[in-house]
Design an enzyme around this catalytic site. Sequence first.
Site, PDB file in Angstrom:
ATOM      1  N   GLU A   1      45.903  44.086  45.582  1.00 51.87           N
ATOM      2  CA  GLU A   1      45.903  44.666  44.242  1.00 51.87           C
ATOM      3  C   GLU A   1      47.243  44.328  43.601  1.00 51.87           C
ATOM      4  O   GLU A   1      48.285  44.814  44.032  1.00 51.87           O
ATOM      5  CB  GLU A   1      45.717  46.179  44.321  1.00 51.87           C
ATOM      6  CG  GLU A   1      44.416  46.624  44.988  1.00 51.87           C
ATOM      7  CD  GLU A   1      43.218  46.483  44.078  1.00 51.87           C
ATOM      8  OE1 GLU A   1      43.416  46.069  42.919  1.00 51.87           O
ATOM      9  OE2 GLU A   1      42.095  46.789  44.517  1.00 51.87           O
TER      10      GLU A   1
ATOM     11  N   HIS B   1      42.360  39.734  43.516  1.00 54.01           N
ATOM     12  CA  HIS B   1      41.767  40.982  43.895  1.00 54.01           C
ATOM     13  C   HIS B   1      40.283  40.809  44.094  1.00 54.01           C
ATOM     14  O   HIS B   1      39.659  40.153  43.330  1.00 54.01           O
ATOM     15  CB  HIS B   1      42.002  42.028  42.821  1.00 54.01           C
ATOM     16  CG  HIS B   1      40.990  43.142  42.892  1.00 54.01           C
ATOM     17  ND1 HIS B   1      41.024  44.102  43.876  1.00 54.01           N
ATOM     18  CD2 HIS B   1      39.888  43.405  42.161  1.00 54.01           C
ATOM     19  CE1 HIS B   1      40.011  44.935  43.683  1.00 54.01           C
ATOM     20  NE2 HIS B   1      39.308  44.542  42.651  1.00 54.01           N
TER      21      HIS B   1
END
Length: 658
Positions: A515, A496
């Site tokens: 994510e 991320h």
Amino acid sequence: MWGLLLALAAFAPAVGLGLGAPGASVLGLAPPTTTEAPGSTPAPRGSPAQPPAERANGTSEQHVRIRVIKKKKVIMKTRKKLTHPSPRVAARPLVTTSPAGTLNLTEKQEPGCPPLGLESLRVSDHQLEASSSQSFGLGPHRGRLNIQSGLEDGDLYDGAWCAEEQDTEPWLQVDAGHPIRFSGVVTQGRNSVWRYDWVTSYKVQFSNDSRTWWGSKNHSSGMDAVFPANSDPETPVLNLLPEPQVARFIRLLPQTWLEGGAPCLRAEILACLVSDPNNLFPEPPALGSSDPLDFRHHDYKAMRKLMKQVNEQCPNITRIYSIGKSHKGLKLYVMEMSDQPGEHELGEPEVRYVAGMHGNEALGRELLLLLMQFLCHEFLRGDPRVTRLLTEMRIHLLPSMNPDGYETAYRRGSELVGWAEGRWNHQGIDLNHNFADLNTQLWEAEDDGLVPHTVPNHHLPLPTYYTLPNATVAPETRAVIQWMKRIPFVLSANLHGGMNDFSYLHTNCFEVTVELSCDKFPHENELPQEWENNKDALLTYLEQVRMGIAGVVRDKDTELGIADAVIAVDGINHDVTTAWGGDYWRLLTPGDYMVTASAEGYHKVTRSCRVTFEEGPVPCNFLLTKTPKERLRELLAAGAKIPPDLRRRLERLRGRRN
């Protein structure tokens, strides 16, 4: 699972794609005060409690005896009892403990059971109930460890469970769905930029039917244990139960909270599975993986050792190299995997995965360590999918971009690291926001009509402020930028972080941000399932580099590759350039495209290239002819005679000018 469907508008838009404090607490060590009988009228809301050291009979206790277990020796220590600062006033009196306030601790306070899954959302919203809630956004479904609030006060997704102010006996309840052995509780306060709300002590109850409840007892007194909770909103506090309890339901009952605040908390429950000999409850889904991989969290030393083991197991397809060092001097190691490690093969695309930009986001790090193990293992087994990946592309895996931050987070552990600790590098820089802002530079140039003739829409230079000696640029950031420039990456994913826009505008590389999970630092027992959730997607994303066109731009006379030639696709306002050997890759979705290759000193060439739904990439090569001026310059520099055809062409050009 983050299966990625890369029909991303021909990969054109340059946007961010969003594809110390208390540790182990002493159990039941609450100041002796008077207690309320169940069902009695509680003290008025917000009224001060008795002084912490005052007993019901009016005497005072100035010291507390604590048993400390240290290397099999029981040491009795006496210290002055700590009292809370004045702002932390009890909203309800605490329950009585044993006269001496002692507690039998027989082991170090470390969680022996994994989390039940409030933070990771394995525990669903309908499994959480509460006595009351201030609003939907502060309902029981928000009472999850490390959950974050919205920016506005009263947001539909607020940062904790909060009971109503008039609720005199608040509780938050979790239904495990089947009998389970509860062993501990981790709590936080409310995450909010507007409010200060946290519970300072609580009791715990259990039930098998949600009607009959029993409490967690203090060893020495036999009374309900009162557990110390939080002294700030973010630091997680762990309390292990004096005795693990087998039950289906668990309740947390706030006893005191910050004066002027509300009983608000976020929690995680530690629990182990137990056998059900009567088969009264359905078996919970099995979590795991059949792949023979090393499913655990690796600190820096263990990570290096693991990468070395993979390299030794698969020396013909792996190479370990460093792209630089962290602020504390830890090397940023990359695992390269290819059938020809160590060299760029003409026509073979370069792809990369980056993880650990935020040091406390451990899942991406472990997934890349698992991926390198898996690719090695499956290549040795002869798996055709993996073999094709390693023979058709060069894969680079950077598992830890922020090793300094990770070491900080690793020392705290998966349940106690919190949302922020270890997020930044050792300088306190958030690497996620440390790459140069090239978006604004491009947008302003577009508004002024300068793109692409004056300002290119690709390979934007670094802003002047970013190159100054005193610029606030982390060494980890500089190392990654130099890495991007050194290798002609085509496709990347950051597990991320915000460097995807920078990568897109400063280099040829298309990058997405992934994510991975609601839980930044999942427990080790969750890693096998997280690997299964993401394994196929990790492989599929790498395979997307085959989608589109690829080829080599060559000089028509010498047939040598032309570096830095520009490949432009009609209708897409973003170009790519060739690598030093003249090869290029342009990711495109299926369709017909008009593609133009141009280079300084050459006539541009345009041709039609069709991208089909079959696995590519589709070959789309170019031969460029030098302009007369460029040919003349080269001949004169070499002392050669001017060919008749070039002389005639130059004469015609002079005639046109005249």
